[in-house]
Design a protein around this motif. Sequence first.
Motif, PDB file in Angstrom:
ATOM      1  N   PRO A 193       0.858  -1.190   0.000  1.00 17.95           N
ATOM      2  CA  PRO A 193       0.000   0.000   0.000  1.00 17.95           C
ATOM      3  C   PRO A 193       0.896   1.243   0.000  1.00 17.95           C
ATOM      4  O   PRO A 193       1.828   1.346   0.799  1.00 17.95           O
ATOM      5  N   THR A 194       0.615   2.180  -0.903  1.00 17.74           N
ATOM      6  CA  THR A 194       1.473   3.348  -1.070  1.00 17.74           C
ATOM      7  C   THR A 194       0.638   4.620  -1.000  1.00 17.74           C
ATOM      8  O   THR A 194      -0.408   4.723  -1.658  1.00 17.74           O
ATOM      9  N   LEU A 205       4.132   0.807   2.940  1.00 18.91           N
ATOM     10  CA  LEU A 205       4.384  -0.309   3.849  1.00 18.91           C
ATOM     11  C   LEU A 205       4.316  -1.586   3.028  1.00 18.91           C
ATOM     12  O   LEU A 205       3.240  -1.971   2.571  1.00 18.91           O
ATOM     13  N   SER A 206       5.462  -2.228   2.851  1.00 21.82           N
ATOM     14  CA  SER A 206       5.522  -3.439   2.024  1.00 21.82           C
ATOM     15  C   SER A 206       5.460  -4.688   2.896  1.00 21.82           C
ATOM     16  O   SER A 206       6.115  -4.770   3.942  1.00 21.82           O
ATOM     17  N   PRO A 227       8.529  -0.700   6.167  1.00 22.14           N
ATOM     18  CA  PRO A 227       8.055   0.682   6.072  1.00 22.14           C
ATOM     19  C   PRO A 227       9.102   1.531   5.358  1.00 22.14           C
ATOM     20  O   PRO A 227      10.308   1.342   5.568  1.00 22.14           O
ATOM     21  N   GLN A 228       8.654   2.447   4.505  1.00 17.40           N
ATOM     22  CA  GLN A 228       9.602   3.252   3.739  1.00 17.40           C
ATOM     23  C   GLN A 228       9.024   4.620   3.426  1.00 17.40           C
ATOM     24  O   GLN A 228       7.817   4.800   3.332  1.00 17.40           O
ATOM     25  N   VAL A 229       9.932   5.576   3.277  1.00 17.32           N
ATOM     26  CA  VAL A 229       9.578   6.958   2.957  1.00 17.32           C
ATOM     27  C   VAL A 229      10.513   7.434   1.859  1.00 17.32           C
ATOM     28  O   VAL A 229      11.710   7.122   1.868  1.00 17.32           O
ATOM     29  N   ALA A 241      14.258   3.309   4.646  1.00 15.06           N
ATOM     30  CA  ALA A 241      13.477   2.089   4.827  1.00 15.06           C
ATOM     31  C   ALA A 241      14.024   1.287   5.993  1.00 15.06           C
ATOM     32  O   ALA A 241      15.201   1.410   6.363  1.00 15.06           O
ATOM     33  N   ALA A 242      13.167   0.457   6.570  1.00 17.16           N
ATOM     34  CA  ALA A 242      13.564  -0.486   7.620  1.00 17.16           C
ATOM     35  C   ALA A 242      13.005  -1.857   7.258  1.00 17.16           C
ATOM     36  O   ALA A 242      11.818  -1.976   6.922  1.00 17.16           O
ATOM     37  N   TYR A 243      13.860  -2.891   7.294  1.00 19.93           N
ATOM     38  CA  TYR A 243      13.446  -4.254   6.970  1.00 19.93           C
ATOM     39  C   TYR A 243      13.225  -5.009   8.283  1.00 19.93           C
ATOM     40  O   TYR A 243      14.179  -5.327   8.994  1.00 19.93           O
TER      41      TYR A 243
END
Length: 275
Positions: A193-194, A205-206, A227-229, A241-243
């Motif tokens: 969702p973007t 949020l992937s 989550p990414q910006v 981003a954070a994995y």
Amino acid sequence: MKFLSLATICTMILSVHPVRAALSSTGFLSSLKESPLDLTYGAMGITSRDRSNSKIDGMYLYHDFYLSYKLTDRDTLRMMPEIITPYGDSARMDGNSTGYSGTEFYYKRSALMNQDAHGVDLMFQQRYFMNKDDTKTRGTASTRFYINRKMSNSFSLDGIVRYDMFNNSSDWTPGDDKTKNRKERRLRLYVSPTWTLSDKLSTALSFVYSNAQNEDKTQGEDLQLVPQVSYKLGDQSLGMAAYVPATKGGDGKSGLVEDIADQITYELSYTLSVF
């Protein structure tokens, strides 16, 4: 060091701008921008952890140079040499200094489907990455389908179906028969969702599911949250981003990841379109 060193990446960014300014002053840059060629520089920092206590103690800084040629409005070829700089003790265990990592070759076919006629936009990519170091991974082939459906002006659903084939040779030593190298296949599914918050700022949020299988039938699977910006300013962009590992398992067994905070990987990226 929970987040990456901004100073390190900023230094790389500033080193690219003088070259770009010199090209622009001659008018040569303008003519290149109108040509089928495209050159983009990317810097990406990814954290590394101490293998004894899982604490972040360094990072890998990747320098990517994307040289693309647009064959048609829908077909693109690209070559991407990559250089890696390790920082910190754990990262240096895999390489002591800046060095050439390998080159990726890429073909893209866009507009296989479009939302007006088919309900979704669909794009195809085929990638091959050839590693320099023959004692690790001799090469990777990656087939990808990118799916997008725009739900509104500010919200969309993005998906990726990705199938990778690795030719691993990590157990190989000089004199061994290279035909014994292990091969691994991995299926990855992304649902993202973007949200487009403005013409410059977006977030996503992937959910990433991965299933890997070796030649010996050993199988593993996991689920990650990412989550990414991203922030765009003209021909530059900055991403974070954070994995976050959620589950892991293998051979039919799976479970939640324990001590999640000690296993998160952080990423900071920068791209600049040179022409």
